[in-house]
Write an enzyme that holds these catalytic residues in place. Structure first.
Site, PDB file in Angstrom:
ATOM      1  N   LEU A 149      -3.043  -0.730  14.654  1.00 14.96           N
ATOM      2  CA  LEU A 149      -2.428  -0.739  15.993  1.00 14.96           C
ATOM      3  C   LEU A 149      -2.118   0.680  16.449  1.00 14.96           C
ATOM      4  CD1 LEU A 149       0.099  -3.690  15.510  1.00 14.96           C
ATOM      5  CD2 LEU A 149      -2.276  -3.789  16.311  1.00 14.96           C
ATOM      6  N   ILE A 202     -13.988  -6.858  24.247  1.00 14.09           N
ATOM      7  CA  ILE A 202     -13.451  -5.864  23.310  1.00 14.09           C
ATOM      8  C   ILE A 202     -14.521  -4.842  22.948  1.00 14.09           C
ATOM      9  CG2 ILE A 202     -12.557  -5.554  20.953  1.00 14.09           C
ATOM     10  CD1 ILE A 202     -11.124  -8.269  21.299  1.00 14.09           C
ATOM     11  N   GLN A 203     -15.760  -5.305  22.872  1.00 13.77           N
ATOM     12  CA  GLN A 203     -16.865  -4.407  22.523  1.00 13.77           C
ATOM     13  C   GLN A 203     -17.035  -3.284  23.542  1.00 13.77           C
ATOM     14  OE1 GLN A 203     -18.363  -4.601  19.644  1.00 13.77           O
ATOM     15  NE2 GLN A 203     -19.635  -2.815  20.064  1.00 13.77           N
ATOM     16  N   GLN A 204     -16.594  -3.506  24.774  1.00 12.10           N
ATOM     17  CA  GLN A 204     -16.752  -2.514  25.843  1.00 12.10           C
ATOM     18  C   GLN A 204     -15.641  -1.463  25.852  1.00 12.10           C
ATOM     19  OE1 GLN A 204     -19.603  -2.523  27.581  1.00 12.10           O
ATOM     20  NE2 GLN A 204     -20.076  -4.268  26.241  1.00 12.10           N
ATOM     21  N   ILE A 205     -14.631  -1.612  25.015  1.00  8.76           N
ATOM     22  CA  ILE A 205     -13.529  -0.641  24.990  1.00  8.76           C
ATOM     23  C   ILE A 205     -14.058   0.717  24.521  1.00  8.76           C
ATOM     24  CG2 ILE A 205     -11.335  -0.046  23.868  1.00  8.76           C
ATOM     25  CD1 ILE A 205     -10.746  -3.055  23.687  1.00  8.76           C
ATOM     26  N   ASN A 207     -10.915   7.210   3.679  1.00 10.10           N
ATOM     27  CA  ASN A 207     -11.368   8.235   4.628  1.00 10.10           C
ATOM     28  C   ASN A 207     -12.725   8.835   4.256  1.00 10.10           C
ATOM     29  OD1 ASN A 207      -8.851   8.109   6.192  1.00 10.10           O
ATOM     30  ND2 ASN A 207      -7.940   9.036   4.372  1.00 10.10           N
ATOM     31  N   TYR A 258       3.440   9.757  -0.269  1.00 13.14           N
ATOM     32  CA  TYR A 258       4.343   9.079   0.671  1.00 13.14           C
ATOM     33  C   TYR A 258       5.816   9.217   0.282  1.00 13.14           C
ATOM     34  CZ  TYR A 258       0.260   6.487   2.506  1.00 13.14           C
ATOM     35  OH  TYR A 258      -0.935   6.126   3.059  1.00 13.14           O
ATOM     36  N   ARG A 269     -12.878   6.267  20.329  1.00 14.85           N
ATOM     37  CA  ARG A 269     -12.447   7.629  19.993  1.00 14.85           C
ATOM     38  C   ARG A 269     -11.625   7.588  18.716  1.00 14.85           C
ATOM     39  NH1 ARG A 269      -7.881  10.630  20.871  1.00 14.85           N
ATOM     40  NH2 ARG A 269      -6.956   8.934  22.097  1.00 14.85           N
ATOM     41  N   ASP A 310       0.853  -1.190   0.000  1.00 13.72           N
ATOM     42  CA  ASP A 310       0.000   0.000   0.000  1.00 13.72           C
ATOM     43  C   ASP A 310       0.890   1.242   0.000  1.00 13.72           C
ATOM     44  OD1 ASP A 310      -2.896   1.146   0.698  1.00 13.72           O
ATOM     45  OD2 ASP A 310      -1.422   2.220   1.920  1.00 13.72           O
TER      46      ASP A 310
END
Length: 323
Positions: free
Chosen positions: A218, A291-294, A168, A58, A297, A53
């Protein structure tokens, strides 16, 4: 010969197949010299990565093209068809009359006859020659979403890119594009990770048969703009420990289980292997629920690309309130 990683593929709505893991070539300054960077990319190819990619902004297209050519010439790969190369149209060229020349320049940089995937980098347009990330109100120009996509479709019809897509784009901006599209975007590449799950966009794209690909899966961990919200998340740390996996593997497996692909970048060979060792195990429902509760933002608001006197006046308008 060193072992090579195996990459599953996804079939796009263009009927072309794309490896689910792409190697990202956005590198923070200072970018290594051309020959050095080409050698780095060649090592990545030796590990087994075939999906790369890049983007015109870049500054890595030429080095990537050199590595691809060397891999073919040396017999490391059987030919161009083994690669899946993605590049992106930068905002300064996001005009109906500038897109074909921009694509031809990208192909020249890469030394290729076609791209596998060409993406509109952002849903906006800036003046050519504008200083990167130091934009003034004069730099912001009206963006013709209909005309821009029509030119992308022409590039596809010319055979210069096998698939076309966007990056985006919010649900609202995708909806506007789709009003006049004769070729569907194959991919929407967006920020996606466990702290920004794209809970609104992901189901929308699935309904429209547009594949979602995650950048910053990440949160660019280890780079100058990195954040620790993914790699030091206690939920992921605990799950990783219980499964004898790395935190990165858990985070990437979660993305894969959502039906998305992802773009990764690491120059650590061990992590190159680890990051794709995620396809032969699963997260449990309990782990998925955790993980769903994280808390959520969006990390990259792209504040530099809005101006109170420009066409897009705020980050709320850029992302259509999905923050």
């Amino acid at each position: 010969m060193e072992k090579q990683v195996q990459m599953p593929e996804v079939e796009l709505n263009s009927d072309h197949k794309m490896p689910l893991v792409g190697f990202g070539t956005c590198i923070p300054d200072p970018i290594p010299p051309l020959e050095e960077l080409a050698t780095i990319f060649l090592e990545v190819i030796k590990v087994g990565y075939r999906h790369f990619d890049t983007a015109s902004c870049y500054g890595t297209e030429e080095a990537l093209g050199k590595a691809v050519a060397q891999a073919i010439e040396s017999g490391l790969v059987n030919g161009r068809e083994e690669f899946f190369i993605t590049s992106k149209l930068w905002v300064e060229d996001a005009d109906q009359d500038l897109i074909l020349p921009a694509l031809k320049k990208t192909l020249g940089n890469l030394g290729l006859d076609y791209l596998d995937l060409y993406l509109i980098h952002m849903p906006l347009r800036l003046r050519q020659g504008a200083e990167m990330f130091k934009y003034t109100k004069e730099d912001f120009l009206p963006f013709d979403i209909k005309g821009t996509w029509k030119a992308m479709e022409e590039c596809s019809k010319l055979g210069l890119c096998k698939s076309i897509g966007v990056s985006n784009y919010s649900c609202e901006k995708l909806s506007k594009l789709l009003e006049n599209a004769t070729i569907l975007p194959a991919v929407n590449q967006v920020e996606m990770n466990v702290v920004w799950k794209q809970s609104k966009l992901l189901p929308f794209c699935k309904e429209k048969n547009i594949h979602v690909s995650a950048w910053s899966p990440l949160l660019s961990y280890g780079s100058i703009w990195s954040q620790n919200a993914v790699m030091e998340n206690t939920v992921l740390v605990d799950i990783a420990a219980s499964k004898s996996k790395t935190v990165a593997q858990v985070a990437l497996r979660w993305i894969y289980e959502q039906g998305a692909s992802f773009i990764m970048r690491t120059f650590n060979k061990e992590r190159m292997y680890q990051n794709v060792q995620i396809f032969d195990w699963e997260l449990t429902q309990e782990e998925l629920d955790q993980i769903q509760q994280i808390p959520q933002r969006r990390s990259n608001l792209a504040e530099a690309f809005v101006h109170p006197e420009g066409p897009i006046k705020s980050v709320e308008e850029l992302w259509d309130g999905d923050l």
